[in-house]
Design an enzyme around this catalytic site. Structure first.
Site, short mmCIF file in Angstrom:
data_model
loop_
_atom_site.label_atom_id
_atom_site.label_comp_id
_atom_site.label_asym_id
_atom_site.label_seq_id
_atom_site.Cartn_x
_atom_site.Cartn_y
_atom_site.Cartn_z
CG ASN A 112 -89.56 -27.79 13.55
OD1 ASN A 112 -89.95 -27.03 14.44
ND2 ASN A 112 -90.36 -28.23 12.60
N GLY B 264 -92.32 -37.15 11.01
CA GLY B 264 -92.86 -37.71 12.24
C GLY B 264 -93.43 -39.11 12.08
CG HIS C 251 -93.01 -27.34 9.29
ND1 HIS C 251 -93.99 -28.26 9.59
CD2 HIS C 251 -91.82 -27.95 9.48
CE1 HIS C 251 -93.39 -29.40 9.95
NE2 HIS C 251 -92.08 -29.23 9.91
CD GLU D 179 -89.05 -30.58 7.14
OE1 GLU D 179 -88.32 -31.06 8.01
OE2 GLU D 179 -90.05 -29.89 7.39
CE LYS E 258 -91.93 -31.21 13.76
NZ LYS E 258 -92.54 -32.26 13.00
CD GLU F 292 -95.59 -30.59 11.97
OE1 GLU F 292 -95.16 -29.74 12.77
OE2 GLU F 292 -95.06 -31.71 11.82
CB SER G 238 -88.30 -39.97 9.83
OG SER G 238 -89.67 -39.87 10.16
P1 PGA Z 1 -89.35 -35.26 12.19
O1 PGA Z 1 -89.83 -33.77 11.83
O2 PGA Z 1 -87.85 -35.27 12.20
O3 PGA Z 1 -89.94 -35.55 13.53
O4 PGA Z 1 -89.89 -36.15 11.10
C1 PGA Z 1 -89.15 -32.98 10.88
C2 PGA Z 1 -89.85 -31.65 10.70
O5 PGA Z 1 -91.08 -31.59 10.78
O6 PGA Z 1 -89.20 -30.61 10.50
#
Ligand code: PGA
Length: 260
Positions: free
Chosen positions: A8, A184, A103, A178, A10, A105, A224
Site C-alpha cells: 500500500n 505506521g 483502510h 490491520e 499511500k 486512514e 508495521s
Molecule cells: P504500515 O502500513 O506497514 O506502514 O504500518 C500498513 C497499511 O496502512 O496498510
C-alpha cells in the site's frame, strides 16, 4: 491458495519513483525468484496507476511472479457530478483489477462512514473489480475489549449485500486485518493477537458467506510489517499474506517480505 504480498503505497510515489522501485524489485526477483506460491499486489496512487501497471507486467514477465495492480479508493457512483472522485470504470481503464476499501486512514482521517464502504464494495463487485477490505480496531477499542465487536461490525456491514449475492466469488475478496495502533507506528501486533484476530475474521466470514467461501478468502495482516517480522507473521495460522505500507516503498525492504 497463493500467498498475497500486497503493497500500500499511500500518498507516495510519482510515476518515475514507482517505475524505479519496481525496476529494482525486478532485478532482485531475477537474481533469486520468490517462492512459486507468492503473488504481488500493489495499491498505487491514482496518478501512478498506469505506470505501475506497466512496470508490474514487466516484473511478472521477467520473474514469473504473478503481479496485480490495485487502487487505494474509489467512489460508488458510476459517473456524474462528483468533483475529485474516481469511478470503478476509470480504475479499470488504467489497468487496475483491485481496489483497497475501508483502510483505517479512510475511516479515521477522512471519516468515511460504514455505509459508503458497503456501497463501494457493492459497486466494485458489480464492475468486476476485486476488493481488499481493511478492518481493525483502535487502541482504545482493543483496551476496552471491543476487538470482536469491531471486527464483526466492520465485516458484517461491509458484506451486508454480498450475503445474498449469487454472483459473489470468494476469490474477488481479500480482508486485511490491520490494527489501527500498529499502522505506521513500528508497533507490530504480537503473533498471538494476530492469530486471534485472523481466526475471528475467518469465523465472521464463514457466518456471513458460509464456511466454503470463507476458506477461500485471503486474510492479510497489515501494520508495521517489516523484513524482520514478516516470516513470523506469515507463519501464523489464517495469515494468507500481508499488506505493507512503509516497508513496501523500497525494493530492498519489500523484496525480503515477499520472500518471507
Ligand atoms: P504500515 O502500513 O506497514 O506502514 O504500518 C500498513 C497499511 O496502512 O496498510
Amino acid at each position: 491458495m497463493r500467498k498475497r504480498m500486497a503493497a500500500n503505497w499511500k500518498m507516495y510515489k510519482t510515476r518515475p519513483e514507482a517505475a524505479e522501485m519496481l525496476g529494482k524489485l525486478e532485478t532482485l526477483c531475477q537474481k533469486k525468484k520468490p517462492a512459486a506460491d507468492r503473488e504481488v499486489l500493489v495499491f498505487a496512487p491514482f496518478t501512478a496507476l498506469e505506470t505501475t501497471g506497466k512496470a508490474l507486467e514487466k516484473l511478472a514477465a521477467a520473474s514469473s511472479l504473478p503481479c496485480f495492480l490495485g487502487a487505494q479508493n474509489m467512489y460508488y457512483e458510476a459517473e456524474g457530478a462528483y468533483t475529485g472522485e474516481i469511478s470503478a470504470r476509470m480504475l479499470q481503464d488504467v489497468g487496475a483489477s483491485w481496489v483497497l476499501l475501508g483502510h483505517s486512514e479512510r475511516r479515521h482521517v477522512f471519516h468515511e462512514p460504514y455505509e459508503d464502504i458497503t456501497k463501494k464494495i457493492d459497486t466494485a463487485f458489480k464492475e468486476n473489480l476485486k476488493v481488499c477490505l481493511c478492518v481493525g480496531e483502535t487502541l482504545e477499542e482493543r483496551e476496552r475489549g471491543f476487538l470482536a465487536m469491531i471486527l464483526e461490525k466492520q465485516i458484517m456491514a461491509a458484506l451486508e449485500n454480498q450475503v445474498q449475492n449469487p454472483d459473489f466469488l470468494p476469490e474477488n475478496l481479500a480482508v486485511a486485518y490491520e490494527p489501527v495502533w500498529a499502522i505506521g507506528t513500528g508497533q507490530t501486533a504480537q503473533v498471538e493477537d494476530i492469530k486471534e484476530a485472523h481466526a475471528l475474521c475467518r469465523a465472521l466470514l464463514a457466518s456471513a458467506l458460509g464456511p466454503e467461501k470463507a476458506a477461500e478468502i485471503t486474510i492479510l495482516y497489515g501494520g508495521s510489517v517489516k523484513p524482520e517480522n514478516a516470516e513470523a507473521i506469515m507463519a501464523v495460522e489464517n495469515v494468507d499474506g500481508v499488506l505493507v505500507g512503509g516497508a513496501s516503498l523500497k525494493a530492498d525492504t519489500f523484496y525480503p517480505i515477499i520472500c518471507a
